[in-house]
Design a protein around this motif. Structure first.
Motif, PDB file in Angstrom:
ATOM      1  N   SER A  48      -8.888 -21.570  27.671  1.00 20.60           N
ATOM      2  CA  SER A  48      -9.024 -20.954  26.366  1.00 20.60           C
ATOM      3  C   SER A  48      -7.697 -21.006  25.629  1.00 20.60           C
ATOM      4  O   SER A  48      -6.626 -21.018  26.229  1.00 20.60           O
ATOM      5  CB  SER A  48      -9.465 -19.501  26.535  1.00 20.60           C
ATOM      6  N   ASN A  50      -6.953 -18.571  23.629  1.00 19.24           N
ATOM      7  CA  ASN A  50      -6.644 -17.162  23.448  1.00 19.24           C
ATOM      8  C   ASN A  50      -5.552 -16.757  24.440  1.00 19.24           C
ATOM      9  O   ASN A  50      -5.715 -16.926  25.645  1.00 19.24           O
ATOM     10  CB  ASN A  50      -7.912 -16.344  23.682  1.00 19.24           C
ATOM     11  N   ILE A  52      -4.542 -13.859  25.526  1.00 14.83           N
ATOM     12  CA  ILE A  52      -4.935 -12.795  26.453  1.00 14.83           C
ATOM     13  C   ILE A  52      -5.788 -13.373  27.581  1.00 14.83           C
ATOM     14  O   ILE A  52      -5.616 -13.021  28.750  1.00 14.83           O
ATOM     15  CB  ILE A  52      -5.675 -11.670  25.702  1.00 14.83           C
ATOM     16  N   THR A  53      -6.680 -14.278  27.237  1.00 14.78           N
ATOM     17  CA  THR A  53      -7.520 -14.910  28.257  1.00 14.78           C
ATOM     18  C   THR A  53      -6.684 -15.775  29.184  1.00 14.78           C
ATOM     19  O   THR A  53      -6.888 -15.769  30.393  1.00 14.78           O
ATOM     20  CB  THR A  53      -8.614 -15.761  27.590  1.00 14.78           C
ATOM     21  N   ARG A  54      -5.723 -16.516  28.640  1.00 10.66           N
ATOM     22  CA  ARG A  54      -4.854 -17.330  29.483  1.00 10.66           C
ATOM     23  C   ARG A  54      -4.019 -16.448  30.409  1.00 10.66           C
ATOM     24  O   ARG A  54      -3.793 -16.774  31.574  1.00 10.66           O
ATOM     25  CB  ARG A  54      -3.942 -18.206  28.631  1.00 10.66           C
TER      26      ARG A  54
END
Length: 96
Positions: A48, A50, A52-54
């Motif tokens: 991703s 994003n 935060i997702t990483r």
């Protein structure tokens, strides 16, 4: 309604006997060729953009203790920043 789902029969349910001279043999051949072209094996991991997702994928799914250190670091930085703005900057050039 059943005729709409007839083309979605997986090739494992299609017996070799039904692929012979049956009128639906061409349709079954199309179904078998479709399923044989599908990728095999586990699906690739989704990455991703994003942040935060990483971060979650990198540290939480990896089982690392780094998030605890990151939280402690940011609490210390934010605490010093608030303390400086509320108290220390007023005493920067004057002694108590």
């Amino acid at each position: 309604m059943a005729s709409r789902f007839a083309t979605l029969i997986p090739p494992k349910l299609a017996s070799p006997a039904s692929l012979g001279s049956h009128p639906n043999a061409a349709r079954m051949t199309n179904v078998v060729s479709f399923y044989s072209r599908l990728p095999k094996g586990p699906a690739p991991k989704v990455t991703s953009a994003n942040p935060i997702t990483r971060y979650r994928q990198r540290y939480f799914e990896g089982g690392s203790a780094a998030p605890v250190v990151h939280i402690l670091f940011w609490v210390a930085v934010m605490g010093y920043t608030f303390h400086y703005n509320m108290h220390l900057k007023h005493h920067k050039n004057n002694a108590h």
